[in-house]
Design a protein around this motif. Structure first.
Motif, short mmCIF file in Angstrom:
data_model
loop_
_atom_site.label_atom_id
_atom_site.label_comp_id
_atom_site.label_asym_id
_atom_site.label_seq_id
_atom_site.Cartn_x
_atom_site.Cartn_y
_atom_site.Cartn_z
N HIS A 1 -1.28 -12.65 -1.05
CA HIS A 1 0.13 -12.29 -1.24
C HIS A 1 0.35 -11.79 -2.66
O HIS A 1 0.01 -12.45 -3.64
N ASP A 2 0.92 -10.59 -2.75
CA ASP A 2 1.28 -10.01 -4.05
C ASP A 2 2.76 -10.31 -4.29
O ASP A 2 3.64 -9.74 -3.63
N VAL A 3 3.04 -11.19 -5.22
CA VAL A 3 4.41 -11.62 -5.49
C VAL A 3 5.28 -10.46 -5.94
O VAL A 3 6.45 -10.35 -5.55
N LYS A 4 4.75 -9.56 -6.74
CA LYS A 4 5.53 -8.46 -7.29
C LYS A 4 6.10 -7.56 -6.20
O LYS A 4 7.29 -7.21 -6.24
N THR A 5 5.30 -7.17 -5.24
CA THR A 5 5.76 -6.25 -4.20
C THR A 5 6.14 -6.95 -2.90
O THR A 5 6.81 -6.36 -2.05
N GLY A 6 5.69 -8.19 -2.73
CA GLY A 6 5.91 -8.90 -1.48
C GLY A 6 4.91 -8.54 -0.42
O GLY A 6 4.95 -9.07 0.70
N ARG A 7 3.98 -7.64 -0.73
CA ARG A 7 2.97 -7.24 0.24
C ARG A 7 1.97 -8.37 0.50
O ARG A 7 1.67 -9.17 -0.38
N ILE A 8 1.43 -8.37 1.71
CA ILE A 8 0.33 -9.25 2.05
C ILE A 8 -0.86 -8.38 2.46
O ILE A 8 -0.75 -7.57 3.37
N PHE A 9 -1.96 -8.54 1.76
CA PHE A 9 -3.19 -7.84 2.09
C PHE A 9 -4.07 -8.78 2.90
O PHE A 9 -4.21 -9.96 2.56
N LEU A 10 -4.68 -8.24 3.97
CA LEU A 10 -5.43 -9.08 4.90
C LEU A 10 -6.82 -8.52 5.13
O LEU A 10 -7.00 -7.32 5.39
N GLY A 11 -7.81 -9.40 5.02
CA GLY A 11 -9.20 -9.04 5.29
C GLY A 11 -9.75 -9.89 6.41
O GLY A 11 -9.19 -10.94 6.75
N ALA A 12 -10.87 -9.44 6.99
CA ALA A 12 -11.46 -10.16 8.11
C ALA A 12 -12.97 -10.02 8.07
O ALA A 12 -13.50 -8.93 7.82
N ALA A 13 -13.68 -11.12 8.33
CA ALA A 13 -15.13 -11.15 8.18
C ALA A 13 -15.85 -10.22 9.14
O ALA A 13 -16.89 -9.66 8.80
N ILE A 14 -15.31 -10.03 10.33
CA ILE A 14 -15.97 -9.24 11.36
C ILE A 14 -15.24 -7.93 11.65
O ILE A 14 -15.86 -6.91 11.96
N THR A 15 -13.94 -7.93 11.53
CA THR A 15 -13.09 -6.81 11.94
C THR A 15 -13.40 -5.53 11.16
O THR A 15 -13.60 -5.58 9.94
N PRO A 16 -13.39 -4.36 11.81
CA PRO A 16 -13.74 -3.10 11.14
C PRO A 16 -12.57 -2.44 10.41
O PRO A 16 -12.51 -1.20 10.32
N PHE A 17 -11.66 -3.24 9.89
CA PHE A 17 -10.56 -2.69 9.08
C PHE A 17 -9.89 -3.83 8.33
O PHE A 17 -10.01 -5.00 8.70
N MET A 18 -9.21 -3.48 7.25
CA MET A 18 -8.29 -4.39 6.59
C MET A 18 -6.88 -4.07 7.07
O MET A 18 -6.69 -3.17 7.89
N ALA A 19 -5.91 -4.80 6.57
CA ALA A 19 -4.52 -4.53 6.92
C ALA A 19 -3.63 -4.87 5.73
O ALA A 19 -4.02 -5.62 4.83
N VAL A 20 -2.43 -4.30 5.75
CA VAL A 20 -1.43 -4.63 4.73
C VAL A 20 -0.07 -4.74 5.43
O VAL A 20 0.23 -3.97 6.35
N CYS A 21 0.70 -5.73 5.03
CA CYS A 21 2.03 -5.93 5.58
C CYS A 21 3.04 -5.81 4.44
O CYS A 21 3.01 -6.58 3.47
N ASP A 22 3.95 -4.82 4.57
CA ASP A 22 5.01 -4.62 3.59
C ASP A 22 6.25 -5.34 4.06
O ASP A 22 6.57 -5.33 5.26
N PRO A 23 7.00 -5.97 3.15
CA PRO A 23 8.23 -6.65 3.56
C PRO A 23 9.25 -5.67 4.12
O PRO A 23 9.42 -4.57 3.61
N ASN A 24 9.90 -6.06 5.21
CA ASN A 24 10.92 -5.25 5.86
C ASN A 24 12.28 -5.90 5.58
O ASN A 24 12.64 -6.89 6.20
#
Length: 401
Positions: A374-397
């Motif tokens: 969690h990035d407090v400044k932007t509110g974004r959450i960055f997500l990683g996964a050990a097996i999954t072939p992509f990362m993800a990011v969630c921006d606050p709505n």
């Protein structure tokens, strides 16, 4: 007849004891039978996938809040299904060509491609198990040494080799796990190898948390690298946490734990240890003799992977609402998905408050998440996964009802 009834009674009592002591939690907490999983639309975020071949199999993330850079330990999805001691996968030839990479993303600059200026951090001065400079990354942590320097503590699941640097049979002897330490000058794209740390007590490291000054704690997720005993660890435990001080030998700091995973050092100085089988986070305090004393427990209702601490001191946990679905992704990580949950632990004067932050029942954007930053400044959450072939990011709505 009396003997039969007596035997039935004994079996019934034994089953009841088994159900209450183990089977009930295994079915409803570990496996997640009857668990209600929410769709991602229930949460105030706009999420999207970060898809790039260099962002496959990124198990762990670390955020440099000051320099505004996110670092991801990425090993490749297919590689993690072939070379992964924790899952007893020992195909040394299945490792990613070129090895794992530490990737950097500029969190304030998504860019036109939405990949946040993605670029690798090249290791310098590191030779690798057979001189090929390959890293095999799992979890990691970092310290800010001074205004310009970040020091990384990388769990490196290196293949075993003999004196001639020829591969040994890892299915018989396990991986040759080390902690490799690198220094990075902020703004640069190369990190200098400082040293390789090895100790017999650190045999199956999964997560690591720096204590500052060169000391750290790390979780061994199993009782041993290989062998029959390891196959029973998820039922009866056998993992542990090891404390490695700045000076002196590492010590086993806990008793037997069931699959301890991505532990974290809280802003309060306590050590938080999750389990990937149980729903428990054990709160532990370092003692003068180097051991850890359990001072509290937090239950989050599902198995967990990595814990992270944000700039506010809140702890974010990656949860597995359907653990068996996560295990299924190992068979085909490029197309198989698994639901994901992100939970938050907030410490208050009255104890710990827990809440669900985001969940993706239908796997529209998230799958098999093992780390949430969690990035407090932007509110974004960055997500990683050990097996999954992509990362993800969630921006606050902000307009979410």
């Amino acid at each position: 007849m009396a003997s039969l009834l007596r035997n039935i009674g004994i079996v019934t009592v034994l089953f009841g004891i088994l159900y209450q002591s183990w089977l009930k939690d295994f079915l409803f907490i570990t496996v997640g039978i009857n668990r209600v999983i929410q769709p991602i639309e229930d949460f105030p975020f706009n999420c999207r996938r970060l898809q790039h071949e260099q962002l496959e199999g990124c198990e762990d993330l670390w955020l440099d809040d000051e320099a505004r850079v996110l670092y991801a330990a990425c090993s490749g999805s297919i590689s993690r299904t072939k070379w992964n001691q924790g899952m007893s996968k020992f195909d040394v030839n299945g490792r990613r060509p070129g090895g794992s990479q530490l990737m950097a993303l500029n969190v304030d600059s998504p860019g036109s491609d939405g990949l946040f200026g993605l670029h690798p951090i090249k290791p310098v001065g590191y030779t690798g198990a057979i001189g090929d400079e390959r890293l095999d990354l799992v979890g990691f942590d970092a310290d800010i040494i001074d205004d310009s320097t970040v020091r990384f503590y990388l769990i490196n699941q290196r293949p075993p080799v003999n004196a001639e640097k020829k591969y040994l049979d890892a299915s018989k002897v396990g991986a040759n796990a080390t902690i490799d330490i690198f220094d990075l000058k902020r703004g640069e794209s190369k990190m200098q190898h400082v040293k390789t740390f090895y100790h017999d007590a650190v045999y199956s490291p999964n997560g690591i948390a720096s204590l500052g000054g060169g000391a750290f704690v790390t979780s061994n997720d199993h009782s041993t690298k290989v062998g029959l005993r390891k196959e029973f660890d998820m039922l009866i435990g056998g993992g542990n946490v090891v404390h490695c001080p700045k000076d002196g030998a590492c010590v086993r700091a806990t008793g037997s734990l069931i699959f301890p995973n991505g532990l974290a050092r809280g802003s309060d100085g306590l050590i938080y240890v999750p389990s990937s089988i149980q729903d428990i986070v054990r709160v532990m305090e370092i003692q003068q003799d180097g051991t850890l004393k359990e001072v509290d427990t937090i239950r989050l209702g599902m198995p967990l992977d990595n814990l992270t601490v944000d700039a506010n001191g809140d702890i974010f946990a990656a949860g597995f609402p359907k653990l068996l679905a996560v295990l299924e992704t190992i068979k085909d990580p490029m197309t198989t998905t698994a639901p994901s949950t992100v939970l938050k632990i907030k410490k208050t004067k009255d104890g710990y408050e827990t809440s669900k932050i985001v969940e993706d029942r239908d796997m529209k954007f998230l799958s098999g998440v093992t780390t949430a930053r969690h990035d407090v400044k932007t509110g974004r959450i960055f997500l990683g996964a050990a097996i999954t072939p992509f990362m993800a990011v969630c921006d606050p709505n902000e307009t979410h009802p």
